[in-house]
Design an enzyme around this catalytic site. Structure first.
Site, PDB file in Angstrom:
ATOM      1  CG  ASP A 165       0.028  -1.893   4.428  1.00 61.20           C
ATOM      2  OD1 ASP A 165      -0.843  -2.537   5.007  1.00 61.20           O
ATOM      3  OD2 ASP A 165       0.099  -0.645   4.472  1.00 61.20           O
ATOM      4  CG  ASP A 220      -4.102   1.944   9.448  1.00 53.13           C
ATOM      5  OD1 ASP A 220      -3.666   0.781   9.536  1.00 53.13           O
ATOM      6  OD2 ASP A 220      -3.976   2.654   8.429  1.00 53.13           O
TER       7      ASP A 220
HETATM    8  C1  GLA Z   1      -2.047   0.886   5.826  1.00 60.37           C
HETATM    9  C2  GLA Z   1      -1.200   0.558   7.056  1.00 60.37           C
HETATM   10  C3  GLA Z   1      -0.696   1.852   7.673  1.00 60.37           C
HETATM   11  C4  GLA Z   1       0.113   2.645   6.662  1.00 60.37           C
HETATM   12  C5  GLA Z   1      -0.722   2.894   5.428  1.00 60.37           C
HETATM   13  C6  GLA Z   1       0.099   3.489   4.294  1.00 60.37           C
HETATM   14  O1  GLA Z   1      -3.212   1.535   6.170  1.00 60.37           O
HETATM   15  O2  GLA Z   1      -1.938  -0.180   7.977  1.00 60.37           O
HETATM   16  O3  GLA Z   1       0.077   1.587   8.844  1.00 60.37           O
HETATM   17  O4  GLA Z   1       1.271   1.913   6.331  1.00 60.37           O
HETATM   18  O5  GLA Z   1      -1.301   1.693   4.916  1.00 60.37           O
HETATM   19  O6  GLA Z   1      -0.661   3.727   3.150  1.00 60.37           O
END
Ligand code: GLA
Length: 398
Positions: A165, A220
């Site tokens: 990430d 996301d």
């Molecule tokens: C980010 C990523 C998500 C998830 C969250 C976890 O937003 O894009 O897919 O992994 O972190 O905190």
């Protein structure tokens, strides 16, 4: 002679464009390029990830039960093999030697024991870290500056997949931070799938194929129609960069989480399959209903995703809310999704010229959701489609 050479050169150049201008070469008719040297992801990964349904509420019992359900539901036999932990599996602080420590309240047996369990089921274990000082939940350390050590730790635990990430990243460019972990994973001596998650910020399709097996092209996803279609559209821009070994990632599946209708989930799964996206289930597979299981278990749709040609299908026509998505498959076949994004039913039509088929071709169409077959189709394929629904076909010239 000269004419032959010119034709061969033109063929090479046009094939090279299939991989977005990266240094493509043609071997046995298959396009290769400078791939990440871990030999993984010749087809998109399939599995499960904890985040979309559980966020930070994860613990080892849930993960073991999920592995059990993957096998008992039949999904494992269909190719879903990765069981991936997302954020929140570690303690906030490293140990005195700087090692990551599994959270003792939720993963008391540790990750190695969990990996052993998952492997004993014939599955693979994925884990999560961050190219920054903390992960996005702000509850565990990131791997920035600890890449070699953490990659060795993951390898020693038997981890098979790393999602990496982009939170708390100290402002440096992902192009600087992600290659360090990629190399550390290669150095670890264990083949570990590398999933970049920098949310499409620095156009990763243009540089990540050399260092990763997939790269997020979007922010996301959420369990809503608008979010799903926007992820599909953003991801579509980068279609020409996907190829065996490295795939565009429009984020994980929401199928089965309850925020969309069955037809919306069918479209979500169909488009992800056509776009050669990772098929990472994001619901609680221990408690799936039969509709969810039937969507995720469609062998014909899965085989489009896993087709050996490895070319990402894309949106080829848009007429208001009516869209046609399509892409080539092995054995001279073509896949097509007719999609009605509008609010009332409508007829969606794809002409052979839209699909790049010979105008005189006579075609057999296999409907991948009703399993019916139409033979002798000439000129076009069309269907009346309900609001937000789609039809998905494989076309074979007769
Ligand atoms: C980010 C990523 C998500 C998830 C969250 C976890 O937003 O894009 O897919 O992994 O972190 O905190």
């Amino acid at each position: 002679m000269w004419m032959m050479m010119l034709i061969m050169l033109l063929l090479l150049v046009s094939n090279g464009e299939e991989v977005g201008g990266s240094s493509g070469e043609v071997e046995d008719g298959i396009i290769s390029r400078n791939l990440l040297a871990n030999g993984l992801a010749l087809t998109p990964p399939m599995g499960w990830n904890s985040w979309n349904h559980f966020q930070c509420s994860i613990e080892e019992k849930l993960i073991r039960e999920t592995a059990d359900a993957m096998v008992s539901s039949g999904l494992a036999a269909l190719g879903y093999q990765y069981i991936n932990l997302d954020d929140c599996w570690a303690e906030l602080n490293r140990d005195s030697k700087g090692n990551l420590v599994p959270k003792s309240s939720t993963f008391p047996s540790g990750i190695k024991a969990l990996a052993n369990y998952v492997h004993s089921k014939g599955l693979k274990l994925g884990i999560y870290s961050d190219a920054g000082t903390r992960t996005c939940s702000n509850t565990m350390p990131g791997s920035l500056g600890h890449e070699e050590q953490d990659a060795k730790t993951f390898a020693s635990w038997g981890v098979d997949y790393l999602k990496y990430d982009n939170c708390f990243n100290t402002g440096t460019n992902p192009k600087e931070r992600y290659p360090i972990m990629s190399q550390a994973l290669l150095n670890s001596g264990r083949p570990i799938y590398f999933s970049l998650c920098e949310w499409g910020q620095e156009q990763p399709a243009t540089w990540a194929p050399k260092i990763g097996n997939s790269w997020r092209t979007t922010g996301d996803i959420s369990d809503k129609w608008e979010s799903m279609i926007s992820c599909a559209d953003e991801n579509d821009r980068w279609a020409s960069y996907a190829a065996p070994g490295g795939w565009n990632d429009p984020d994980m599946l929401e199928v089965g989480n309850g925020g969309m209708t069955t037809e919306e989930y069918r479209a979500h799964f169909s488009i992800w399959a056509l776009a050669k996206a990772p098929l990472l289930v994001g619901c609680d597979i221990r408690a799936m209903d039969n509709v969810t299981l039937a969507l995720l278990s469609n062998k014909d749709v899965i085989s489009v995703n896993q087709d050996k040609l490895g070319v990402q299908g894309k949106k080829i026509k848009k007429d208001g809310d009516l869209e046609v998505w399509s892409g080539p498959l092995s054995k001279n076949r073509t896949t097509v999704v007719l999609w009605n994004k509008g609010t009332s039913s409508a007829t969606v039509i794809a002409y052979w010229s839209d699909l790049g088929l010979n105008p005189t071709a006579v075609v057999k169409a296999h409907d991948l959701w009703t399993h019916s077959i139409q033979r002798g189709l000439k000129g076009n394929i069309s269907a009346n489609i309900e609001s937000h629904a789609c039809k998905m076909f494989v076309l074979t010239p007769q």
